[in-house]
Design a protein around this motif. Structure first.
Motif, PDB file in Angstrom:
ATOM      1  N   PRO A  44       0.797  -1.234   0.000  1.00  0.00           N
ATOM      2  CA  PRO A  44       0.000   0.000   0.000  1.00  0.00           C
ATOM      3  C   PRO A  44       0.829   1.283   0.000  1.00  0.00           C
ATOM      4  CG  PRO A  44      -0.921  -1.545   1.554  1.00  0.00           C
ATOM      5  CD  PRO A  44       0.368  -2.135   1.077  1.00  0.00           C
ATOM      6  N   MET A  45       1.966   1.243   0.693  1.00  0.00           N
ATOM      7  CA  MET A  45       2.834   2.422   0.719  1.00  0.00           C
ATOM      8  C   MET A  45       3.241   2.836  -0.685  1.00  0.00           C
ATOM      9  SD  MET A  45       5.477   1.872   3.872  1.00  0.00           S
ATOM     10  CE  MET A  45       6.336   3.433   3.718  1.00  0.00           C
ATOM     11  N   THR A  47       2.073   1.809  -3.549  1.00  0.00           N
ATOM     12  CA  THR A  47       0.929   2.106  -4.417  1.00  0.00           C
ATOM     13  C   THR A  47       0.479   3.535  -4.176  1.00  0.00           C
ATOM     14  OG1 THR A  47       0.266  -0.127  -3.818  1.00  0.00           O
ATOM     15  CG2 THR A  47      -1.195   1.085  -5.287  1.00  0.00           C
ATOM     16  N   TYR A  48       0.400   3.888  -2.899  1.00  0.00           N
ATOM     17  CA  TYR A  48      -0.049   5.244  -2.587  1.00  0.00           C
ATOM     18  C   TYR A  48       0.919   6.276  -3.143  1.00  0.00           C
ATOM     19  CZ  TYR A  48      -0.967   9.571  -0.282  1.00  0.00           C
ATOM     20  OH  TYR A  48      -1.204  10.903  -0.064  1.00  0.00           O
TER      21      TYR A  48
ATOM     22  N   ALA B  99      -8.338  -2.757  -1.152  1.00  0.00           N
ATOM     23  CA  ALA B  99      -7.041  -2.283  -1.622  1.00  0.00           C
ATOM     24  C   ALA B  99      -6.964  -0.775  -1.505  1.00  0.00           C
ATOM     25  CB  ALA B  99      -6.823  -2.720  -3.064  1.00  0.00           C
ATOM     26  N   SER B 102      -6.544   0.440   2.203  1.00  0.00           N
ATOM     27  CA  SER B 102      -5.231   0.461   2.832  1.00  0.00           C
ATOM     28  C   SER B 102      -4.306   1.475   2.157  1.00  0.00           C
ATOM     29  CB  SER B 102      -4.607  -0.932   2.833  1.00  0.00           C
ATOM     30  OG  SER B 102      -4.710  -1.508   1.573  1.00  0.00           O
ATOM     31  N   VAL B 103      -4.592   1.767   0.878  1.00  0.00           N
ATOM     32  CA  VAL B 103      -3.798   2.796   0.223  1.00  0.00           C
ATOM     33  C   VAL B 103      -4.130   4.158   0.813  1.00  0.00           C
ATOM     34  CG1 VAL B 103      -3.440   4.021  -1.953  1.00  0.00           C
ATOM     35  CG2 VAL B 103      -3.423   1.545  -1.910  1.00  0.00           C
ATOM     36  N   SER B 104      -5.436   4.398   1.019  1.00  0.00           N
ATOM     37  CA  SER B 104      -5.801   5.711   1.567  1.00  0.00           C
ATOM     38  C   SER B 104      -5.418   5.828   3.037  1.00  0.00           C
ATOM     39  CB  SER B 104      -7.285   5.988   1.381  1.00  0.00           C
ATOM     40  OG  SER B 104      -8.032   5.033   2.089  1.00  0.00           O
ATOM     41  N   VAL B 106      -2.548   5.121   4.034  1.00  0.00           N
ATOM     42  CA  VAL B 106      -1.206   5.718   3.989  1.00  0.00           C
ATOM     43  C   VAL B 106      -1.324   7.234   3.983  1.00  0.00           C
ATOM     44  CG1 VAL B 106       0.963   5.823   2.727  1.00  0.00           C
ATOM     45  CG2 VAL B 106      -0.353   3.709   2.753  1.00  0.00           C
ATOM     46  N   GLU B 107      -2.303   7.725   3.203  1.00  0.00           N
ATOM     47  CA  GLU B 107      -2.500   9.169   3.149  1.00  0.00           C
ATOM     48  C   GLU B 107      -2.841   9.721   4.533  1.00  0.00           C
ATOM     49  OE1 GLU B 107      -5.517  10.388   0.398  1.00  0.00           O
ATOM     50  OE2 GLU B 107      -4.761  12.450   0.376  1.00  0.00           O
ATOM     51  N   VAL B 156       5.183   5.308   9.119  1.00  0.00           N
ATOM     52  CA  VAL B 156       4.143   4.874   8.186  1.00  0.00           C
ATOM     53  C   VAL B 156       4.021   3.351   8.239  1.00  0.00           C
ATOM     54  CG1 VAL B 156       3.482   4.726   5.756  1.00  0.00           C
ATOM     55  CG2 VAL B 156       4.398   6.856   6.650  1.00  0.00           C
ATOM     56  N   LEU B 160       0.712   1.455   9.588  1.00  0.00           N
ATOM     57  CA  LEU B 160       0.022   0.656   8.576  1.00  0.00           C
ATOM     58  C   LEU B 160      -0.178  -0.771   9.088  1.00  0.00           C
ATOM     59  CD1 LEU B 160      -1.028   1.140   5.719  1.00  0.00           C
ATOM     60  CD2 LEU B 160       1.090   0.202   4.850  1.00  0.00           C
ATOM     61  N   HIS B 164      -3.624  -2.893   9.897  1.00  0.00           N
ATOM     62  CA  HIS B 164      -3.896  -4.198   9.303  1.00  0.00           C
ATOM     63  C   HIS B 164      -4.270  -5.232  10.347  1.00  0.00           C
ATOM     64  CE1 HIS B 164      -3.381  -4.086   5.031  1.00  0.00           C
ATOM     65  NE2 HIS B 164      -2.421  -3.206   5.183  1.00  0.00           N
TER      66      HIS B 164
END
Lengths: 144, 169
Positions: A44-45, A47-48, B99, B102-104, B106-107, B156, B160, B164
């Protein structure tokens, strides 16, 4: 690329000691999709990070030089009005003063003319005596 | 420098300015305002721009300083959370949602980082500037850049993993 090699680079990545080339291989590995299961958690890191780079600034920025020009015009207009008010009142005051002076001068002239007129009147009265003299003279002439 | 020349110089990096601004200010509205402000400031200086050896770096540093000032003044006036970009792009597929989720994450995790770490991570991992450039842009020592970067990346990662495992343990 073998996952053990990726693991080593990952370790360096988190210590921020990896070279730029190593970081690039790491990114490519996670973005290509064929990721070892135990490394999936890091995906995810990356990808983000690659997604975040897609964000665009879409607003149109007004870059007209005229806006500055307009600003100065309004400044000039305000200055003009202020000057107008300032010098306008001054002018009005001057006008009022002039009018007063003219009034005084008028009164003075009138007085002088009045004086002259009364003196003339006195003159004509004296002339009336002369007229009397003339009539008696005529009488005398007529008798003879 | 004419307007079109200016735009040619600015075009390649205006998105980077915006992304850095958004990273710091969070709100996309405010980031747009900030970017516009920076571009207009640059345009006002366009006569001097030819003498700058690296306009992009200069603009990035300007953006950084501008945003930090904004944050400072916002904190003092007690207006902390003003972003309204809670977009709702609903996708149908469950996997896609997961998907994306978990990407957001990170933001969101990045929002919680201290400003300096945010910037370092933004410039290195998203914009891919090299270390020397980052040190120059942020007016930091190269070693300090690496330390901040390492801290940011580790935070991060940790957060993260916490997200999870949440619900599992």
């Amino acid at each position: 690329m073998g996952s053990d090699k990726i693991e080593k680079i990952l370790e360096k990545y988190f210590e921020a000691t990896a070279t730029e080339a190593e970081e690039r291989t790491l990114k490519n590995y996670f973005l290509e999709g064929d990721i070892a299961p135990h490394l999936e958690q890091y995906a995810p890191m990356f990808t983000y990070f690659s997604e975040a780079k897609e964000e665009r600034f879409t607003r149109q920025v007004p870059l007209n030089t005229r806006s500055r020009y307009y600003k100065w015009i309004s400044v000039a207009a305000v200055a003009l009005v202020a000057f107008g008010i300032y010098f306008g009142t001054e002018y009005q005051q001057k006008r009022a003063l002039e009018r007063q002076e003219a009034e005084i001068a008028y009164q003075e002239t009138k007085k002088a003319l009045d004086l002259l007129a009364t003196n003339f009147g006195k003159g004509t009265q004296k002339m009336a005596y002369l007229n009397e003299f003339e009539t008696t003279k005529q009488k005398i002439y007529n008798k003879n | 420098m004419t307007q079109s020349e200016f735009l040619n110089v600015v075009m390649p990096f205006k998105d980077k300015l915006y992304r850095l601004a958004k990273r710091l200010l969070v709100s996309s509205e405010e980031a747009e305002d900030a970017t516009q402000e920076i571009l207009m400031k640059l345009w006002a200086k366009n006569k001097m721009m030819e003498s700058y050896k690296n306009v992009e770096a200069f603009a990035m540093t300007m953006t950084k300083n501008f945003c930090l000032d904004r944050l400072k003044s916002k904190q003092s006036s007690n207006l902390k959370l003003v972003h309204s970009n809670y977009s709702d792009d609903s996708s149908s597929l469950q996997t896609q949602v997961e998907a994306k989720d978990s990407v957001s994450w990170v933001e969101k995790i990045m929002e919680e980082l201290p400003e300096q770490q945010k910037m370092v991570l933004q410039l290195r991992d998203i914009e891919e500037y090299d270390f020397d450039e980052i040190a120059e842009l942020l007016e930091m020592k190269p070693t300090a850049v690496r330390v901040a970067l390492s801290r940011a990346r580790k935070t991060v990662r940790e957060k993260l993993l916490q997200k999870h495992r949440y619900g599992i343990r």
